[in-house]
Design a protein around this motif. Sequence first.
Motif, PDB file in Angstrom:
ATOM      1  N   SER A   1       0.836  -1.193   0.000  1.00 35.30           N
ATOM      2  CA  SER A   1       0.000   0.000   0.000  1.00 35.30           C
ATOM      3  C   SER A   1       0.868   1.239   0.000  1.00 35.30           C
ATOM      4  N   ILE A   2       0.374   2.283  -0.658  1.00 34.66           N
ATOM      5  CA  ILE A   2       1.053   3.581  -0.718  1.00 34.66           C
ATOM      6  C   ILE A   2       0.121   4.606  -0.091  1.00 34.66           C
ATOM      7  N   GLN A   3       0.596   5.236   0.992  1.00 33.05           N
ATOM      8  CA  GLN A   3      -0.194   6.252   1.684  1.00 33.05           C
ATOM      9  C   GLN A   3       0.542   7.583   1.602  1.00 33.05           C
ATOM     10  N   PRO A   4      -0.077   8.589   0.993  1.00 34.70           N
ATOM     11  CA  PRO A   4       0.659   9.834   0.758  1.00 34.70           C
ATOM     12  C   PRO A   4       0.568  10.777   1.957  1.00 34.70           C
ATOM     13  N   PRO A   5       1.640  11.518   2.264  1.00 33.35           N
ATOM     14  CA  PRO A   5       1.504  12.656   3.185  1.00 33.35           C
ATOM     15  C   PRO A   5       0.601  13.707   2.537  1.00 33.35           C
ATOM     16  N   VAL A   6      -0.075  14.489   3.360  1.00 27.34           N
ATOM     17  CA  VAL A   6      -1.036  15.438   2.807  1.00 27.34           C
ATOM     18  C   VAL A   6      -0.358  16.460   1.911  1.00 27.34           C
ATOM     19  N   GLY A   7       0.911  16.761   2.190  1.00 27.88           N
ATOM     20  CA  GLY A   7       1.607  17.758   1.380  1.00 27.88           C
ATOM     21  C   GLY A   7       1.897  17.315  -0.031  1.00 27.88           C
ATOM     22  N   GLU A   8       1.814  16.007  -0.307  1.00 26.13           N
ATOM     23  CA  GLU A   8       2.081  15.504  -1.653  1.00 26.13           C
ATOM     24  C   GLU A   8       0.813  15.444  -2.508  1.00 26.13           C
ATOM     25  N   LEU A   9      -0.329  15.836  -1.949  1.00 27.44           N
ATOM     26  CA  LEU A   9      -1.591  15.801  -2.688  1.00 27.44           C
ATOM     27  C   LEU A   9      -1.853  17.092  -3.431  1.00 27.44           C
ATOM     28  N   MET A  10      -0.845  17.953  -3.549  1.00 21.52           N
ATOM     29  CA  MET A  10      -1.064  19.257  -4.180  1.00 21.52           C
ATOM     30  C   MET A  10       0.083  19.581  -5.111  1.00 21.52           C
ATOM     31  N   ALA A  11      -0.156  20.565  -5.944  1.00 20.94           N
ATOM     32  CA  ALA A  11       0.844  21.051  -6.894  1.00 20.94           C
ATOM     33  C   ALA A  11       1.018  22.548  -6.680  1.00 20.94           C
ATOM     34  N   PRO A  12       2.257  23.081  -6.845  1.00 21.78           N
ATOM     35  CA  PRO A  12       2.476  24.515  -6.624  1.00 21.78           C
ATOM     36  C   PRO A  12       1.873  25.357  -7.746  1.00 21.78           C
ATOM     37  N   VAL A  13       1.385  26.534  -7.384  1.00 23.48           N
ATOM     38  CA  VAL A  13       0.887  27.489  -8.382  1.00 23.48           C
ATOM     39  C   VAL A  13       1.515  28.840  -8.109  1.00 23.48           C
ATOM     40  N   PHE A  14       1.622  29.634  -9.155  1.00 23.65           N
ATOM     41  CA  PHE A  14       2.173  30.976  -9.029  1.00 23.65           C
ATOM     42  C   PHE A  14       1.024  31.975  -8.894  1.00 23.65           C
ATOM     43  N   MET A  15       1.150  32.863  -7.896  1.00 20.31           N
ATOM     44  CA  MET A  15       0.145  33.899  -7.677  1.00 20.31           C
ATOM     45  C   MET A  15       0.840  35.185  -7.267  1.00 20.31           C
ATOM     46  N   LEU A  16       0.242  36.293  -7.648  1.00 23.15           N
ATOM     47  CA  LEU A  16       0.707  37.600  -7.178  1.00 23.15           C
ATOM     48  C   LEU A  16       0.166  37.855  -5.775  1.00 23.15           C
TER      49      LEU A  16
ATOM     50  N   GLU B   1     -10.292  25.192   1.103  1.00 27.54           N
ATOM     51  CA  GLU B   1     -11.710  24.845   1.051  1.00 27.54           C
ATOM     52  C   GLU B   1     -11.959  23.476   1.649  1.00 27.54           C
ATOM     53  N   LYS B   2     -10.993  22.594   1.530  1.00 20.07           N
ATOM     54  CA  LYS B   2     -11.115  21.251   2.104  1.00 20.07           C
ATOM     55  C   LYS B   2     -10.516  21.298   3.512  1.00 20.07           C
ATOM     56  N   MET B   3     -11.386  21.307   4.514  1.00 17.34           N
ATOM     57  CA  MET B   3     -10.951  21.536   5.886  1.00 17.34           C
ATOM     58  C   MET B   3     -10.088  20.399   6.419  1.00 17.34           C
ATOM     59  N   VAL B   4     -10.341  19.176   5.981  1.00 17.86           N
ATOM     60  CA  VAL B   4      -9.545  18.051   6.462  1.00 17.86           C
ATOM     61  C   VAL B   4      -8.106  18.196   6.000  1.00 17.86           C
ATOM     62  N   ILE B   5      -7.920  18.558   4.724  1.00 18.71           N
ATOM     63  CA  ILE B   5      -6.574  18.768   4.207  1.00 18.71           C
ATOM     64  C   ILE B   5      -5.901  19.915   4.946  1.00 18.71           C
ATOM     65  N   GLY B   6      -6.651  21.002   5.180  1.00 20.78           N
ATOM     66  CA  GLY B   6      -6.066  22.138   5.895  1.00 20.78           C
ATOM     67  C   GLY B   6      -5.620  21.770   7.290  1.00 20.78           C
ATOM     68  N   THR B   7      -6.428  21.002   8.020  1.00 19.13           N
ATOM     69  CA  THR B   7      -6.069  20.604   9.383  1.00 19.13           C
ATOM     70  C   THR B   7      -4.818  19.742   9.404  1.00 19.13           C
ATOM     71  N   MET B   8      -4.728  18.778   8.507  1.00 18.57           N
ATOM     72  CA  MET B   8      -3.559  17.895   8.467  1.00 18.57           C
ATOM     73  C   MET B   8      -2.312  18.647   8.024  1.00 18.57           C
TER      74      MET B   8
ATOM     75  N   LEU C   1       3.671  22.684  11.167  1.00 24.37           N
ATOM     76  CA  LEU C   1       4.074  22.979  12.546  1.00 24.37           C
ATOM     77  C   LEU C   1       5.250  22.099  12.968  1.00 24.37           C
ATOM     78  N   HIS C   2       5.159  20.830  12.643  1.00 26.76           N
ATOM     79  CA  HIS C   2       6.235  19.894  12.991  1.00 26.76           C
ATOM     80  C   HIS C   2       7.533  20.264  12.266  1.00 26.76           C
ATOM     81  N   ALA C   3       7.414  20.667  10.988  1.00 31.30           N
ATOM     82  CA  ALA C   3       8.615  20.996  10.219  1.00 31.30           C
ATOM     83  C   ALA C   3       9.283  22.269  10.735  1.00 31.30           C
ATOM     84  N   LEU C   4       8.522  23.293  11.118  1.00 30.69           N
ATOM     85  CA  LEU C   4       9.098  24.567  11.553  1.00 30.69           C
ATOM     86  C   LEU C   4       9.535  24.539  13.006  1.00 30.69           C
ATOM     87  N   SER C   5       9.053  23.588  13.789  1.00 32.68           N
ATOM     88  CA  SER C   5       9.405  23.546  15.212  1.00 32.68           C
ATOM     89  C   SER C   5      10.723  22.823  15.455  1.00 32.68           C
ATOM     90  N   GLN C   6      11.223  22.115  14.463  1.00 34.74           N
ATOM     91  CA  GLN C   6      12.448  21.335  14.659  1.00 34.74           C
ATOM     92  C   GLN C   6      13.692  22.214  14.528  1.00 34.74           C
TER      93      GLN C   6
END
Length: 935
Positions: A816-831, A917-924, A930-935
């Motif tokens: 089985s392959i279980q993705p971290p939530v951060g891998e479910l998105m793609a970067p976009v450029f915005m002003l 818009e997807k609250m579950v993704i936002g919470t995770m 938080l874990h990455a910046l606290s280390q």
Amino acid sequence: MLDSNKDSLKLEAMKRIVAMMARGKNASDLFPAVVKNVACKNIEVKKLVYVYLVRYAEEQQDLALLSISTFQRGLKDPNQLIRASALRVLSSIRVTIIIPIMMLAIKDAASDMSPYVRKTAAHAIPKLYSLDPEQKEPLIEVIEKLLADKTTLVAGSVVMAFEGVCPERIDLIHKNYRKLCNLLIDVEEWGQVVIINMLTRYARTQFLNPNANVSEGEEKEFYGSDEEEGKEEKVEKKKPYVMDPDHRLLLRNTKPLLQSRNAAVVMAVAQLYFHLAPKAEVGVTAKALVRLLRSHSEVQFVVLQNVATMSIKRKGMFETYLKSFYIRSTDPTQIKVLKLEVLTNLATETSISIILREFQTYIKSMDKDFVAATIQAIGRCATNIGEVRDTCLNGLVQLLSNRDELVVAESVVVIKKLLQMQPEQHSDIIKHMAKLIENIQVPMARASILWLIGEYCEHVPKIAPDVLRKMAKSFTSEEDIVKLQILNLAAKLYLTNSKQTKLLTQYVLNLAKYDQNYDIRDRARFIRQLIVPTDKGGALSKYAKKLFLALKPAPILESPFKDRDHFQLGSLSHLLNVKAGGYQELPDWPETAPDPSVRNVEVMDAVCCHGNCNSKRVGPSTDPLSLVPTDSNTGSGSESSSATEESDSGSKSEDSGGESESEQQEKPNRKADKSSRAQRVTQETGDSRVLFVCILPCSAQTISPTFSSLKTYELLHRLTGEGLAVGYCFGRQPFVRDPHMVTVQIQFTNHMDTEARNLRVREPRLQSGMRIKEFPEIEVLPPGETVTTVMGIDFCDSTQAANFQLCTHTRKFCVSIQPPVGELMAPVFMLENEFKKEQGQLMGMNEIKETLVLGEACQSDYAIVQRVTAAANVGQVPCGSDQEYRFAGKTMTSNSLVLVTVITKRDRTAQLTVNCEKMVIGTMLVKDILHALSQ
């Protein structure tokens, strides 16, 4: 046990108490001992205590009030189940003094991050409203907020609260109408029932009647009842009017629910189609309703009640399922009677012979009530279909020789009604019935025979006086209903054949003059004054013949379900044929179409159209299904070919708003404009094709990833794989074959002494909506060699694992392959300005804020950016401030924006904000960053 210091004993005691409650035993005496444990630290004990308190809080209000502070603390508990249980108990204490506390708790729970708590808040709203109706306006504000919730768990509960508090506020549904239609398929079953019933009433106020201009002849052609047209190819008829796209949306999204396992859901969809759909489309519900006839007898009873009503005006729906309504010997009597009703309604010239043959079998049944109902059904068939009237009469006359008095009596009553239609042609039957009057003892049957002989005495002039003579002998021993008909017979014979019956009539009138029943005495006095000449020599009353010998209209045998459709099908009022308490009348169709723009919901602020950015709304002229999720079975080939060109002037889109759905689908697809960034994905839903439209802001262009993930996860250990080791990582590069899939790099290493062959993926077991693109089969992997390949997985914006089998030429391994939530998105450029504008639209429940202390490694701007982009595949947004860092991305499947903001402070603390818009993704995602910046 409840007073013990050990949590295990308390838990065991609460389990026993809840078991007592489940068996219906009274456990209210234990309330003081249970309520003391409401502050217990053990979560399992606390949950059971809350279950107990919900049951008995209203009965023991004084003791429950002592624990209010504990419930208020429970509303802030980290565990969502405790928060929801505390609110449920609080709303169960029906004391006016805590109304402000309840109101505040409901408002807080309506903004809770947990959908389960928000669902509980919706359940508490009707409880508070019933306790204090003056709280209606504040509660409407909470309902309006919860109606905007996009979680399927909440949708059904908030609509139930809407129905209980403010069903007249249709304006609250306008902007949520399309969302409710699109979420309907994923809502839990009882929520589906509530939403469908509400949308039925909503549609009757907002759309025009699709059958307003359809004549009965056209309806027959829709169902193919004309034999000649049935042999030929049907000619497509013009629709009487162009159906509103939102009306069509409701019909299309409810149609798949006809396959639901829940009978209430199927019934709700059937009543929606009956009350809202064009006549040609109502028939799609017939198969689902017939399927429910295999269910329990209680379900059959309700379904048959509704089928009996539908079969009167929509007879063609069930003609092909005629045999499904045949009666079984094991059916209860009420089911048999309802099936008889349906068979009678479905009887036509072509099917009447089969139905009458069935009825002949039913008459032999031992169930007397059922036999009586069958005889009445035969009479109705004879009334409705003139061609078989004589056949039915002859069959009923044969039943007069039956040994069972009830069968004979019911046959006489039905024959009497049929003879009224053509009495002159059936004088032999009247004579035959007159001979049976001595043998028939059932009062209603004897009264019917006497009425027939008196009404048609001119057709049997020799028999009628003799019948009166016999009845005069037994007058004093007859039932009241028979005595009244003897008086009528005597009066009619006196007027038509006074020479033979004058003395008999006077004798009968004298007997009736002293009868114990005052109705009979009054009738005798009335007849005597009307027909017998007075001593002063007056002639017969000139009104006597007009009164007694007037032609009576033949009775019309109608179904008891004929006028029952004015009640909403599936409701208790329809079942009882009486307006029940709380029933809401089904509104009439409007004469003019209301403004459809009230359902337009603003989806975006800017759409790139040929280089011009204009604010647009999704209205009737555009696709109203812009929020439908993609279907797992849709291939990438259809995605690239379904985009439609938009004209500069917008005139084409306006014209398409007035066309019907079928006319729009017939138009060929045009090539998508290169500058348009609207991505469309086709979805197959039943027989309909639905377009998914996700439109990003103009500047939100997909870019290359800022940081490539180097973390490798183990897919198959070398020991488990018998020498074959497999790892995987997320490449963060667009998957070439499907842009909605996450790219997964698979690395195979052969530690065996022999080569591995035929490495491939087989039997994927995926969650609903997920898809997988397998890597090409690796034919040979030599010993000691490593090979890397790529596969694509559409996780459907979920962190659920994708399970499949990894196969070699000899073995199969479940992985089985279980993705971290951060891998479910793609970067976009915005002003920056566009970022702030989008962030302003994703406030409230779509925004999560946390404060953190930066770790020692986050001492530079580069380190912060690296940590954030390593945790999530997002792109950095240019920002003018040195202390603010902004990042933007989009989810792979639904293209929902993900906005991340990090604001650092001088004390090495920082504020993290995630808008999604997807609250579950936002919470995770908040937890990972938080874990990455606290280390």
